[in-house]
Design a protein around this motif. Sequence first.
Motif, PDB file in Angstrom:
ATOM      1  N   GLU A   1       0.842  -1.209   0.000  1.00  0.00           N
ATOM      2  CA  GLU A   1       0.000   0.000   0.000  1.00  0.00           C
ATOM      3  C   GLU A   1       0.873   1.254   0.000  1.00  0.00           C
ATOM      4  OE1 GLU A   1      -4.072  -1.456   2.311  1.00  0.00           O
ATOM      5  OE2 GLU A   1      -2.360  -0.781   3.497  1.00  0.00           O
ATOM      6  N   LEU A   2       1.923   1.232   0.825  1.00  0.00           N
ATOM      7  CA  LEU A   2       2.799   2.415   0.867  1.00  0.00           C
ATOM      8  C   LEU A   2       3.475   2.639  -0.477  1.00  0.00           C
ATOM      9  CD1 LEU A   2       4.468   2.200   4.399  1.00  0.00           C
ATOM     10  CD2 LEU A   2       2.653   3.706   3.637  1.00  0.00           C
ATOM     11  N   GLN A   3       3.873   1.545  -1.106  1.00  0.00           N
ATOM     12  CA  GLN A   3       4.516   1.697  -2.424  1.00  0.00           C
ATOM     13  C   GLN A   3       3.530   2.287  -3.442  1.00  0.00           C
ATOM     14  OE1 GLN A   3       7.578  -0.904  -3.960  1.00  0.00           O
ATOM     15  NE2 GLN A   3       6.233  -1.451  -5.622  1.00  0.00           N
TER      16      GLN A   3
ATOM     17  N   THR B   1      17.835  -7.965  -7.753  1.00  0.00           N
ATOM     18  CA  THR B   1      16.571  -8.083  -8.483  1.00  0.00           C
ATOM     19  C   THR B   1      16.818  -7.866  -9.977  1.00  0.00           C
ATOM     20  OG1 THR B   1      16.053  -5.737  -8.278  1.00  0.00           O
ATOM     21  CG2 THR B   1      15.310  -7.167  -6.500  1.00  0.00           C
ATOM     22  N   GLU B   2      15.938  -8.431 -10.773  1.00  0.00           N
ATOM     23  CA  GLU B   2      16.071  -8.294 -12.224  1.00  0.00           C
ATOM     24  C   GLU B   2      14.741  -7.865 -12.823  1.00  0.00           C
ATOM     25  OE1 GLU B   2      18.451 -11.001 -14.509  1.00  0.00           O
ATOM     26  OE2 GLU B   2      18.715 -12.218 -12.714  1.00  0.00           O
TER      27      GLU B   2
ATOM     28  N   HIS C   1      18.935  -5.675   1.599  1.00  0.00           N
ATOM     29  CA  HIS C   1      19.366  -4.798   0.507  1.00  0.00           C
ATOM     30  C   HIS C   1      18.700  -5.279  -0.776  1.00  0.00           C
ATOM     31  CE1 HIS C   1      22.760  -3.356   3.024  1.00  0.00           C
ATOM     32  NE2 HIS C   1      22.863  -4.620   3.399  1.00  0.00           N
ATOM     33  N   LEU C   2      17.977  -4.421  -1.427  1.00  0.00           N
ATOM     34  CA  LEU C   2      17.364  -4.761  -2.721  1.00  0.00           C
ATOM     35  C   LEU C   2      18.164  -4.035  -3.798  1.00  0.00           C
ATOM     36  CD1 LEU C   2      13.540  -4.409  -1.927  1.00  0.00           C
ATOM     37  CD2 LEU C   2      14.955  -6.468  -1.892  1.00  0.00           C
ATOM     38  N   MET C   3      18.992  -4.798  -4.506  1.00  0.00           N
ATOM     39  CA  MET C   3      19.872  -4.162  -5.492  1.00  0.00           C
ATOM     40  C   MET C   3      19.491  -4.597  -6.905  1.00  0.00           C
ATOM     41  SD  MET C   3      23.959  -4.583  -6.086  1.00  0.00           S
ATOM     42  CE  MET C   3      24.505  -4.116  -4.462  1.00  0.00           C
ATOM     43  N   PRO C   4      19.034  -3.641  -7.747  1.00  0.00           N
ATOM     44  CA  PRO C   4      18.792  -4.019  -9.131  1.00  0.00           C
ATOM     45  C   PRO C   4      20.110  -4.473  -9.766  1.00  0.00           C
ATOM     46  CG  PRO C   4      17.869  -1.857  -8.658  1.00  0.00           C
ATOM     47  CD  PRO C   4      18.734  -2.232  -7.496  1.00  0.00           C
TER      48      PRO C   4
ATOM     49  N   CYS D   1      15.855   3.896  -8.182  1.00  0.00           N
ATOM     50  CA  CYS D   1      15.179   4.578  -9.291  1.00  0.00           C
ATOM     51  C   CYS D   1      13.831   4.008  -9.669  1.00  0.00           C
ATOM     52  CB  CYS D   1      16.042   4.513 -10.546  1.00  0.00           C
ATOM     53  SG  CYS D   1      17.474   5.545 -10.429  1.00  0.00           S
ATOM     54  N   HIS D   2      13.475   2.893  -9.154  1.00  0.00           N
ATOM     55  CA  HIS D   2      12.184   2.338  -9.557  1.00  0.00           C
ATOM     56  C   HIS D   2      11.694   1.384  -8.478  1.00  0.00           C
ATOM     57  CE1 HIS D   2      13.691  -1.664 -11.144  1.00  0.00           C
ATOM     58  NE2 HIS D   2      14.801  -1.006 -10.975  1.00  0.00           N
ATOM     59  N   ALA D   3      10.469   0.925  -8.671  1.00  0.00           N
ATOM     60  CA  ALA D   3       9.822   0.148  -7.618  1.00  0.00           C
ATOM     61  C   ALA D   3      10.274  -1.305  -7.650  1.00  0.00           C
ATOM     62  CB  ALA D   3       8.308   0.214  -7.808  1.00  0.00           C
ATOM     63  N   PRO D   4      10.521  -1.879  -6.476  1.00  0.00           N
ATOM     64  CA  PRO D   4      10.716  -3.336  -6.466  1.00  0.00           C
ATOM     65  C   PRO D   4       9.385  -4.037  -6.744  1.00  0.00           C
ATOM     66  CG  PRO D   4      10.888  -2.444  -4.225  1.00  0.00           C
ATOM     67  CD  PRO D   4      10.655  -1.288  -5.150  1.00  0.00           C
ATOM     68  N   ARG D   5       9.454  -5.286  -7.174  1.00  0.00           N
ATOM     69  CA  ARG D   5       8.219  -6.039  -7.432  1.00  0.00           C
ATOM     70  C   ARG D   5       7.399  -6.162  -6.151  1.00  0.00           C
ATOM     71  NH1 ARG D   5       7.753  -8.748 -12.802  1.00  0.00           N
ATOM     72  NH2 ARG D   5       9.666  -8.032 -13.786  1.00  0.00           N
ATOM     73  N   ARG D   6       6.100  -6.002  -6.321  1.00  0.00           N
ATOM     74  CA  ARG D   6       5.222  -6.042  -5.136  1.00  0.00           C
ATOM     75  C   ARG D   6       5.269  -7.409  -4.454  1.00  0.00           C
ATOM     76  NH1 ARG D   6       2.542  -3.258  -9.124  1.00  0.00           N
ATOM     77  NH2 ARG D   6       2.363  -1.059  -8.642  1.00  0.00           N
ATOM     78  N   GLU D   7       5.392  -8.470  -5.255  1.00  0.00           N
ATOM     79  CA  GLU D   7       5.386  -9.800  -4.638  1.00  0.00           C
ATOM     80  C   GLU D   7       6.599 -10.019  -3.738  1.00  0.00           C
ATOM     81  OE1 GLU D   7       5.227  -9.073  -7.841  1.00  0.00           O
ATOM     82  OE2 GLU D   7       6.279 -10.489  -9.141  1.00  0.00           O
ATOM     83  N   LEU D   8       7.677  -9.283  -4.022  1.00  0.00           N
ATOM     84  CA  LEU D   8       8.857  -9.387  -3.171  1.00  0.00           C
ATOM     85  C   LEU D   8       8.580  -8.753  -1.802  1.00  0.00           C
ATOM     86  CD1 LEU D   8      11.777 -10.153  -2.796  1.00  0.00           C
ATOM     87  CD2 LEU D   8      12.442  -8.210  -4.190  1.00  0.00           C
TER      88      LEU D   8
END
Length: 387
Positions: free
Chosen positions: A196-198, A358-359, A326-329, A241-248
Motif C-alpha cells: 500500500e505504501l509503495q 533483483t532483475e 538490501h534490494l539491489m537491481p 530509481c524504480h519500484a521493487p516487485r510487489r510480490e517481493l
Amino acid sequence: MSSGAAALEALRAVARDPRSHIEAWRSIHPDRKVLGVLPMNFPRELAHAAGVMAVIVPDDQEPVTEGRAFLPEFYCGYTRNLADQAATGRFDQYDALFVADHCIQLLGSADVVRALEPTRPVFLGQLISSMSDPWAGRKTTEMMVTLRTEVETFAGAAIDDDVLAASIRSFNRDRDLMRQIFDARTAGDTAFSPVELQDIVASAQIMDPDEHHDLLAQVVADRAPRTRDGRIRVHLSGHLCHAPRRELLEVIEEVGAVIVDDDLWTGRRYLQTGMDESLAPMDALAQWYGGRNTALPCPTRVQHDVDWDAWLLDAVRRSGAEAVVHLMPKFCEPHMLYYPELRSALDEAGVPQLLIETEHEGIPLESFRTRLEALIERTHRNRPAYA
Ligand code: SF4
C-alpha cells in the motif's frame, strides 16, 4: 466501500496503470503538455508551475524486447526498460523527456530516446554531483535557472514566481503527509502494508500533488493506527530509481518479518526532503537539491561529511530494525559501489543483513523466500531468550 478505501483504490489504480491516468489527464487538458522526467532530482515543481504534467517515468514491467538492441545487457533493468519503451512507441505519451541527474546508465537511456525519437525534445540538466565543493551551491543554482528556462521554452510560457511558490507548497503538503505515514511506521504503526505504501508513493510520482494529497488525506482519515506485533523488524534498502516487485515486498512479510522503514525510491527516498517555503522559490529549489543528499544520502552524489552507511545505521536505530534487506537491481553501479561500505558498517554493528539482487525480467521468488527465511531465523537468535 468507505471513502478512504475508494481513495486508496484510486491511488492504487494510478500506480499500477499510469498510462490510463495520463491519457485521462490529456483528455481533460487537451492544450497542455506531458513531460516525462527521470529520477531522481528533477524538481517537478518547475513543470507544475508552467502548467505541465510532469510524470516520473516508471518502469512498466513489460519484458524488454526491441530495446535490447540499444543498451547492453549490463545496464540496469530500469534503463533497459526505458530504452524498450522508446523502441516500441510506449514513450509516445510524453511530449518531451527531461533528466536532471548523473547516473551514467540513465544518461544512456536518455540518449536512446534522443536517437530513436529525434523530434521529441530531450534535455539533460546535469546537476553537480560533487556536493562538498565550494562552488556546488553556485553550480546548483545555475542549473536550476537553466532547468527553469528549458521548462518555460517547452511549455511556451514564463513561470511566475508566485505560481512557483504555490507549486512548492503543493508538493510539500503532499510529501509532508506521506512522511507522516512513514514516520508513524518507523515509530511502530503498521496501519499500512508495504505494498500500500509503495502504491501511495508511486502514484504521487505521477499525479498532480493536490489531487494526490486530497485522496491520500481521505485514506489517512479512514485508517486507524495499528500497533506493531512481534515479527522481526526489517529495514529495506536500495532500489534507487524504480519500484521493487510487489510480490517481493509481500514475501518479506509472509516469512515472518515486518518492514519498519526503507530508503527506496518508491518509499522514503522520494518524500524525505521538503522545500523551504520561507526562501525565494529558486533558492528553495537549489537548497532542496543539496538537502536531499543530507536527508537521505544518494550513492550517485559525493559529499565528504555524509555517508549512506551512517544514515542507514541511524535509521536502523530509529525504527528498531533488527535486520536489513538490501534490494539491489542487477548492474546498478552506484549501489554496487557503496554496498561494501553498507555491509561492513552493518556487520560491525552486528545487524544481520541479506543482499537480494533483483532483475527486470523476473525474480526467483521461491529462492528469495528461502534466503529470507534463513535471515529471519538468524535474526531471531539475536533476540534475548526469556526463561
Ligand atoms: S542509479 Fe541504478 S537503478 Fe538508477 S538508473 Fe542508475 S544504475 Fe539504474
